[in-house]
Structure formats: C-alpha cells, structure tokens
Design a protein around this motif. Structure first.
Motif, PDB file in Angstrom:
ATOM      1  N   ARG A  37       0.871  -1.557  -0.138  1.00 61.46           N
ATOM      2  CA  ARG A  37       0.082  -0.026   0.166  1.00 61.46           C
ATOM      3  C   ARG A  37       0.992   0.938   0.097  1.00 61.46           C
ATOM      4  O   ARG A  37       0.810   2.275  -0.383  1.00 61.46           O
ATOM      5  CB  ARG A  37      -1.093   0.029   1.137  1.00 61.46           C
ATOM      6  CG  ARG A  37      -1.845  -1.301   0.789  1.00 61.46           C
ATOM      7  CD  ARG A  37      -2.982  -0.993   2.639  1.00 61.46           C
ATOM      8  NE  ARG A  37      -4.615  -1.854   2.148  1.00 61.46           N
ATOM      9  CZ  ARG A  37      -4.779  -2.204   2.809  1.00 61.46           C
ATOM     10  NH1 ARG A  37      -5.606  -1.105   3.761  1.00 61.46           N
ATOM     11  NH2 ARG A  37      -5.673  -3.000   2.496  1.00 61.46           N
ATOM     12  N   GLN A  38       2.022   1.656   0.999  1.00 61.11           N
ATOM     13  CA  GLN A  38       2.799   2.426   1.000  1.00 61.11           C
ATOM     14  C   GLN A  38       3.397   2.757  -0.238  1.00 61.11           C
ATOM     15  O   GLN A  38       3.907   3.560  -0.912  1.00 61.11           O
ATOM     16  CB  GLN A  38       3.744   2.388   1.938  1.00 61.11           C
ATOM     17  CG  GLN A  38       3.437   2.435   3.141  1.00 61.11           C
ATOM     18  CD  GLN A  38       2.602   4.053   3.150  1.00 61.11           C
ATOM     19  OE1 GLN A  38       3.196   4.603   2.608  1.00 61.11           O
ATOM     20  NE2 GLN A  38       1.794   3.930   4.051  1.00 61.11           N
ATOM     21  N   LEU A  39       3.956   1.414  -0.803  1.00 58.64           N
ATOM     22  CA  LEU A  39       4.406   1.568  -2.361  1.00 58.64           C
ATOM     23  C   LEU A  39       4.528   1.903  -3.770  1.00 58.64           C
ATOM     24  O   LEU A  39       3.901   2.961  -4.302  1.00 58.64           O
ATOM     25  CB  LEU A  39       5.411  -0.717  -2.944  1.00 58.64           C
ATOM     26  CG  LEU A  39       6.543  -0.443  -1.714  1.00 58.64           C
ATOM     27  CD1 LEU A  39       6.995  -1.922  -2.224  1.00 58.64           C
ATOM     28  CD2 LEU A  39       7.315   0.733  -1.822  1.00 58.64           C
ATOM     29  N   THR A  40       3.126   1.411  -3.468  1.00 58.65           N
ATOM     30  CA  THR A  40       1.384   1.927  -4.893  1.00 58.65           C
ATOM     31  C   THR A  40       0.975   3.263  -4.146  1.00 58.65           C
ATOM     32  O   THR A  40      -0.464   3.975  -4.945  1.00 58.65           O
ATOM     33  CB  THR A  40       0.644   1.224  -4.313  1.00 58.65           C
ATOM     34  OG1 THR A  40       0.441   0.536  -4.172  1.00 58.65           O
ATOM     35  CG2 THR A  40       0.961  -0.597  -4.873  1.00 58.65           C
ATOM     36  N   ARG A  41       1.719   3.903  -2.743  1.00 61.32           N
ATOM     37  CA  ARG A  41       0.913   4.824  -2.635  1.00 61.32           C
ATOM     38  C   ARG A  41      -0.157   4.848  -2.370  1.00 61.32           C
ATOM     39  O   ARG A  41      -1.350   5.746  -2.833  1.00 61.32           O
ATOM     40  CB  ARG A  41       1.298   6.473  -3.442  1.00 61.32           C
ATOM     41  CG  ARG A  41       2.916   6.301  -3.711  1.00 61.32           C
ATOM     42  CD  ARG A  41       2.773   8.244  -4.476  1.00 61.32           C
ATOM     43  NE  ARG A  41       4.393   8.384  -3.577  1.00 61.32           N
ATOM     44  CZ  ARG A  41       4.699   9.426  -4.626  1.00 61.32           C
ATOM     45  NH1 ARG A  41       4.556   8.987  -5.839  1.00 61.32           N
ATOM     46  NH2 ARG A  41       6.483  10.056  -3.782  1.00 61.32           N
ATOM     47  N   PHE A  83       5.923  -5.268  -7.711  1.00 57.46           N
ATOM     48  CA  PHE A  83       5.703  -4.446  -7.296  1.00 57.46           C
ATOM     49  C   PHE A  83       6.002  -3.330  -8.789  1.00 57.46           C
ATOM     50  O   PHE A  83       6.067  -2.683  -9.796  1.00 57.46           O
ATOM     51  CB  PHE A  83       5.930  -3.387  -6.357  1.00 57.46           C
ATOM     52  CG  PHE A  83       5.801  -1.909  -6.258  1.00 57.46           C
ATOM     53  CD1 PHE A  83       4.679  -1.289  -6.788  1.00 57.46           C
ATOM     54  CD2 PHE A  83       7.224  -1.545  -6.399  1.00 57.46           C
ATOM     55  CE1 PHE A  83       4.916  -0.007  -6.599  1.00 57.46           C
ATOM     56  CE2 PHE A  83       7.430  -0.174  -6.875  1.00 57.46           C
ATOM     57  CZ  PHE A  83       6.156   0.546  -6.448  1.00 57.46           C
ATOM     58  N   ARG A  84       7.374  -4.120  -8.536  1.00 56.51           N
ATOM     59  CA  ARG A  84       8.810  -3.170  -9.351  1.00 56.51           C
ATOM     60  C   ARG A  84       8.208  -3.970 -11.207  1.00 56.51           C
ATOM     61  O   ARG A  84       8.203  -2.988 -12.467  1.00 56.51           O
ATOM     62  CB  ARG A  84      10.244  -3.774  -9.247  1.00 56.51           C
ATOM     63  CG  ARG A  84      11.006  -3.281  -9.780  1.00 56.51           C
ATOM     64  CD  ARG A  84      12.540  -3.273  -9.379  1.00 56.51           C
ATOM     65  NE  ARG A  84      13.058  -4.172  -9.910  1.00 56.51           N
ATOM     66  CZ  ARG A  84      14.168  -4.713  -9.320  1.00 56.51           C
ATOM     67  NH1 ARG A  84      14.838  -3.692  -8.934  1.00 56.51           N
ATOM     68  NH2 ARG A  84      14.609  -6.021  -8.611  1.00 56.51           N
ATOM     69  N   GLU A  85       7.900  -5.083 -11.225  1.00 59.70           N
ATOM     70  CA  GLU A  85       7.113  -5.556 -12.821  1.00 59.70           C
ATOM     71  C   GLU A  85       6.036  -4.808 -12.578  1.00 59.70           C
ATOM     72  O   GLU A  85       6.201  -4.338 -13.747  1.00 59.70           O
ATOM     73  CB  GLU A  85       7.044  -6.951 -12.555  1.00 59.70           C
ATOM     74  CG  GLU A  85       8.301  -7.692 -12.284  1.00 59.70           C
ATOM     75  CD  GLU A  85       8.638  -9.456 -12.278  1.00 59.70           C
ATOM     76  OE1 GLU A  85       7.132  -9.884 -12.446  1.00 59.70           O
ATOM     77  OE2 GLU A  85       9.529 -10.273 -12.028  1.00 59.70           O
ATOM     78  N   GLU A  92       5.470   2.898 -15.276  1.00 61.94           N
ATOM     79  CA  GLU A  92       5.721   4.503 -13.900  1.00 61.94           C
ATOM     80  C   GLU A  92       6.580   4.782 -13.458  1.00 61.94           C
ATOM     81  O   GLU A  92       7.615   4.852 -12.220  1.00 61.94           O
ATOM     82  CB  GLU A  92       3.926   4.287 -13.403  1.00 61.94           C
ATOM     83  CG  GLU A  92       2.749   4.770 -13.815  1.00 61.94           C
ATOM     84  CD  GLU A  92       1.680   4.140 -13.400  1.00 61.94           C
ATOM     85  OE1 GLU A  92       0.374   4.515 -13.593  1.00 61.94           O
ATOM     86  OE2 GLU A  92       1.828   3.898 -11.999  1.00 61.94           O
ATOM     87  N   PHE A  93       7.907   3.312 -13.633  1.00 60.18           N
ATOM     88  CA  PHE A  93       8.364   3.257 -12.491  1.00 60.18           C
ATOM     89  C   PHE A  93       9.298   4.184 -12.358  1.00 60.18           C
ATOM     90  O   PHE A  93      10.231   4.299 -11.240  1.00 60.18           O
ATOM     91  CB  PHE A  93       9.348   1.630 -12.727  1.00 60.18           C
ATOM     92  CG  PHE A  93      10.139   1.441 -11.536  1.00 60.18           C
ATOM     93  CD1 PHE A  93      11.748   1.184 -12.007  1.00 60.18           C
ATOM     94  CD2 PHE A  93      10.181   1.442 -10.261  1.00 60.18           C
ATOM     95  CE1 PHE A  93      12.776   0.696 -11.429  1.00 60.18           C
ATOM     96  CE2 PHE A  93      10.736   0.782  -8.991  1.00 60.18           C
ATOM     97  CZ  PHE A  93      11.866   0.299  -9.635  1.00 60.18           C
TER      98      PHE A  93
END
Lengths: 178, 113
Positions: A37-41, A83-85, A92-93
């Motif tokens: 959730r934090q990584l995807t804002r 998440f990175r993939e 958007e990375f």
C-alpha cells in the motif's frame, strides 16, 4: 506450542499442506499488504492484487526458499519484485515520483494528526528512499536484509535510509521535537 | 534489527503509524487461487505403482508354474540350521534399516537445502 514459519514451510514442502500455507498468509498478510500500500501510494486495490500475486508466487516457488533469510524477508523481496514488474508494465517506475509529488503537495490536504502527516510525508519520498525506509524503519529489516530485498548495494540502502529519515524529520519539524 | 543501537524516534513513529490490516477474507482468496494439492498426483502415482506390482506378480506366478519356485525356496530354508536362519533374518533386518536410515538422511538434507 505455536509452529514457527520454518515448521510451516517444511509442511508445505513435504505434504503440500495448504492449511500450513494459509497460516503463513494469515501471519504475514498485514505487513505485506501494508508495504505494498505504501509502495503503490495507497492504491488499495492494486496493493491487494499485488499482495495476492506475492503469496501465489511464494507458494509456487517455495522450494527456492533456502531458509538463509527470514521468511518475511523472502516475502518482501517477492512483493517488491511484483511491485517493480507491475510498475514497469505501467511505465510508471521511472519519472513518476516528481510528478506525483507535485500533485500530492496540495495545500488543501487536511492534516488531522501526526500519524497522517507522517504517512503522507512518507508517500512523498522518492521510491528508492521510501522503499528503504519502509523496509528498515517500519518493518525492522537490517540494512543488509533490505539490500537483498531491493537488490541494491548495502551502502546505497544506508544512504537512502539516512536521506529519507532526514526528509521525514524536516517534514515533521512543525510538530516539534520528535 | 538495524545496525543502529538506539532506535530513532522517526522509526518508532513509523512503526506506530503502520496500522494492522484485517484479513477480511484475503487469506481465503489467496487459498482459492492455489493450484490443486500434489496429493491427488501422489495418489495417482501410488495407484500406478500398485497396479504395476499386481501385474508383475501375476505374470511371475503364471510364468513360474504356479509359484513353484517359492515352495522350493521355503523347503530349502527349512533345512537350514537355526543359527543360519537367525543370521539371515538379522542380516535382512540390518539391510532394511540401513536403507531406511539413508532415505531419512537424504530427505532431511533435501528439506534443509
């Protein structure tokens, strides 16, 4: 006596025990979903999709878990890679951070409390600093564990944690000494 | 834990600010998407092995004139001295135990790796 993560992993390996795997999911779902959730804002739907993908990958590849790291660290690595993939797929990375930072620095955003401000400040950090802060400061990983999860050099992790922490402190300076 | 000996106040606040996320059916959704357990494939393998064993036994029985060679072997065994029989039983036990121990060690090292 409560079974350890290693015991549950052994049950999955030997008997393909899906109840044991379910217990592992129950134990780690909150931290994995929180991290994503934090990584995807705070995109909750995307974070939960990626969390499901993380646990499914973990199940499919559980034989590659060597037990050298904690099970949670191994899960974080899978979560971060998912998440990175996904971010790469969405193109958007790279380059999104500054753009989104501008959008989120809306002066009309309400600030109901320190916790909200802290999480908001965290979401404004660039991805590399946010990831390091989330893993080391919030989830208690050592710098070397975070380096393995993020697949970057140890020194870079230390720098990112230091910079991220300083930015958070500056953002929260209005709340007085932390 | 982190290499830092003293916890930074920001770290503490970050940990406190992170809410516990209720499961709300998440685990069930993950379990629903898992592939079928290997147990079904394992039981299929067991059934194939059992069928092959039964077939081989039936063939051996028919090809050996109704299992005549077993009767002959038992007759020979009954003529052996008791000490020989004991040594044969003891040796067979040791052999089976050794194979079991080797299999257990192999499985344990596979799990550890």
């Amino acid at each position: 006596m409560e079974l350890t993560d290693a015991d549950l992993v052994a049950r999955v390996l030997v008997d393909d025990d899906q109840h044991a795997f379910g217990e592992l999911v129950r134990r780690h779902q909150s931290t994995v979903r929180g991290l994503l959730r934090q990584l995807t804002r705070t995109d909750l739907a995307l974070a939960d999709d990626l969390s499901q993908e993380t646990f499914l990958r973990a199940y499919r590849n559980i034989r590659s878990f060597r037990g050298e790291a904690r099970f949670s660290t191994w899960l974080y690595r899978i979560a971060y890679n998912s998440f990175r993939e996904d971010a790469r797929r969405r193109k958007e990375f790279l380059g999104i951070d500054e753009q989104q930072l501008q959008a989120e620095q809306d002066p009309h955003v309400s600030d109901p409390g320190l916790k909200h401000d802290l999480m908001h400040a965290l979401s404004l950090l660039p991805l590399h600093e946010r990831s390091a802060i989330l893993l080391c400061c919030q989830n208690g990983l050592s710098h070397s564990e975070a380096a393995r999860v993020l697949d970057i050099p140890l020194g870079t992790v230390k720098t990112n944690v230091l910079r991220g922490r300083e930015k958070l402190k500056r953002t929260l300076a209005a709340w007085g000494p932390t | 834990m982190n290499e830092m000996s003293q916890e930074d106040p920001v770290d503490r606040q970050l940990r406190e600010a992170a809410p516990y996320i209720d499961d709300n059916g998440f685990t069930a959704r993950v379990l629903q998407q898992l592939p079928a357990p290997r147990r079904t494939r394992r039981s299929l393998r067991g059934a194939i092995l059992l069928a092959a064993t039964l077939l081989a036994s039936a063939l051996a029985y028919l090809a050996s004139d109704g299992g005549r060679f077993v009767v002959v072997a038992m007759e020979r065994l009954s003529t052996l001295p008791a000490l020989w029989l004991f040594a044969l039983a003891f040796g067979s036990g040791i052999l089976v135990m050794t194979v079991g121990v080797i299999a257990a060690f192999a499985k344990a090292s596979e799990l550890q790796s």
